[in-house]
Design a protein around this motif. Structure first.
Motif, short mmCIF file in Angstrom:
data_model
loop_
_atom_site.label_atom_id
_atom_site.label_comp_id
_atom_site.label_asym_id
_atom_site.label_seq_id
_atom_site.Cartn_x
_atom_site.Cartn_y
_atom_site.Cartn_z
N LEU A 12 8.57 6.99 4.65
CA LEU A 12 7.60 5.89 4.67
C LEU A 12 6.95 5.76 6.04
O LEU A 12 5.73 5.53 6.15
CB LEU A 12 8.29 4.58 4.29
CG LEU A 12 8.73 4.41 2.84
CD1 LEU A 12 9.55 3.13 2.68
CD2 LEU A 12 7.52 4.38 1.91
N ASP A 13 7.74 5.93 7.08
CA ASP A 13 7.21 5.84 8.44
C ASP A 13 6.19 6.95 8.70
O ASP A 13 5.12 6.71 9.27
CB ASP A 13 8.37 5.94 9.43
CG ASP A 13 7.89 5.98 10.87
OD1 ASP A 13 7.37 4.96 11.34
OD2 ASP A 13 8.03 7.04 11.52
N ALA A 41 2.95 6.20 6.80
CA ALA A 41 2.14 5.19 7.48
C ALA A 41 1.42 5.78 8.68
O ALA A 41 0.26 5.45 8.96
CB ALA A 41 3.03 4.03 7.90
N SER A 54 5.71 9.15 -0.89
CA SER A 54 5.21 9.12 0.48
C SER A 54 4.48 10.41 0.82
O SER A 54 3.37 10.39 1.38
CB SER A 54 6.36 8.89 1.47
OG SER A 54 7.01 7.67 1.22
N VAL A 114 10.91 7.75 -3.52
CA VAL A 114 10.16 7.19 -2.39
C VAL A 114 9.62 8.31 -1.50
O VAL A 114 8.46 8.28 -1.06
CB VAL A 114 11.05 6.23 -1.58
CG1 VAL A 114 10.36 5.81 -0.28
CG2 VAL A 114 11.42 5.01 -2.40
N VAL A 119 13.33 6.06 4.38
CA VAL A 119 12.65 5.17 5.32
C VAL A 119 11.79 5.97 6.29
O VAL A 119 10.65 5.59 6.62
CB VAL A 119 13.69 4.32 6.08
CG1 VAL A 119 13.06 3.57 7.25
CG2 VAL A 119 14.35 3.32 5.13
#
Length: 259
Positions: free
Chosen positions: A62-63, A66, A161, A157, A59
């Motif tokens: 992903l942050d 972004a 990323s 993931v 997670v």
């Protein structure tokens, strides 16, 4: 970023709390006796927190992706509701994996003497004590599939990323922008390498080839070393912390020179 760091700190605190006491008891030089129920409880807690950290690191990747790839839209992408949902998914995923693995292990009878050459009650070491053959092999395959899912899906993931981050950094025109982007992701990438490297080695190998003597030292990296280093890795990104560290080291150096 700091919201997810709070959850990571909570996971690491619980992880070390579930692992370090039995580890210290074993280091006293005597055999540490523990009932099967207590061993399974310790395994359940450490598996839940370790699995939650696996998902949480994905997670956080992903942050960071972004923030680097879509900086102008970051405030909208990383909304408080989405952040709460992702953090909740990390905790729920960890608890689900732990409950499933512990329940399947508890249902298996033991055929080997109940003696584990390890610091803690760890799943690969306990699986070597369980009976094999017949329906037990299908249960072991289910447990292995769950470990593959909880480790390799977040790894995929993270790789995707950072693939996007690498492309975004390559497209940046100024050296300052590249340095800032790399600084944003460097601490998280260091934590990921330390944690996933040792965890994948321990949990994604066949039970029959697991070496308890070697495995107990490898497990120290993701149970003790990585949670202990995470605060240092992330706080050194803070300029105030860096200045305080320089002042502290400078004061120690001057004190030694004066002596």
């Amino acid at each position: 970023m700091y919201y997810f760091l709070c959850h990571l700190a909570l996971v690491d605190a619980g992880f070390t709390t579930s692992v370090v006491p039995p580890l210290l008891a074993n280091l006293c030089g005597r055999e540490w006796r523990l009932e099967r129920g207590g061993c399974l409880a310790q395994l359940c807690a450490s598996l839940a927190l370790g699995s939650a950290e696996c998902v949480l690191l994905a997670v956080m990747a992903l942050d960071r992706a972004a923030a680097v790839c879509r900086p102008l839209r970051y405030a909208g992408l990383a909304s408080p509701r989405l952040c709460h949902a992702l953090a909740g998914a990390a905790w729920l995923g960890g608890l689900t994996n732990s409950a499933a693995q512990t329940a399947l292990l508890a249902a298996r009878p033991l055929c080997a003497p109940g003696r584990v050459d390890h610091f803690i009650c760890e799943l690969p070491a306990l699986l070597q004590l369980a009976c094999h053959g017949g329906g037990q092999d299908s249960t072991e395959r289910q447990m292995f599939a769950a470990r593959v899912f909880i480790l390799l899906v977040p790894s995929a993931v993270i790789l995707a990323s950072y693939g996007g981050v690498a492309r975004a950094i390559w497209a940046m025109r100024t050296r300052g922008s590249r340095r800032k982007a790399m600084s944003t992701c460097g601490s998280h990438l260091t934590a990921v390498c330390l944690f996933y490297g040792s965890a994948i080695y321990t949990y994604l190998q066949p039970t029959h080839s697991y070496n308890q003597r070697r495995g107990k030292f490898i497990s120290l990296f993701y149970t003790v070393v990585t949670p202990a280093l995470n605060p240092l890795i992330y706080t050194l990104r803070n300029k105030e912390v860096k200045r305080a560290a320089r002042r502290l080291l400078g004061g120690v150096g001057r004190g030694q020179d004066a002596q």
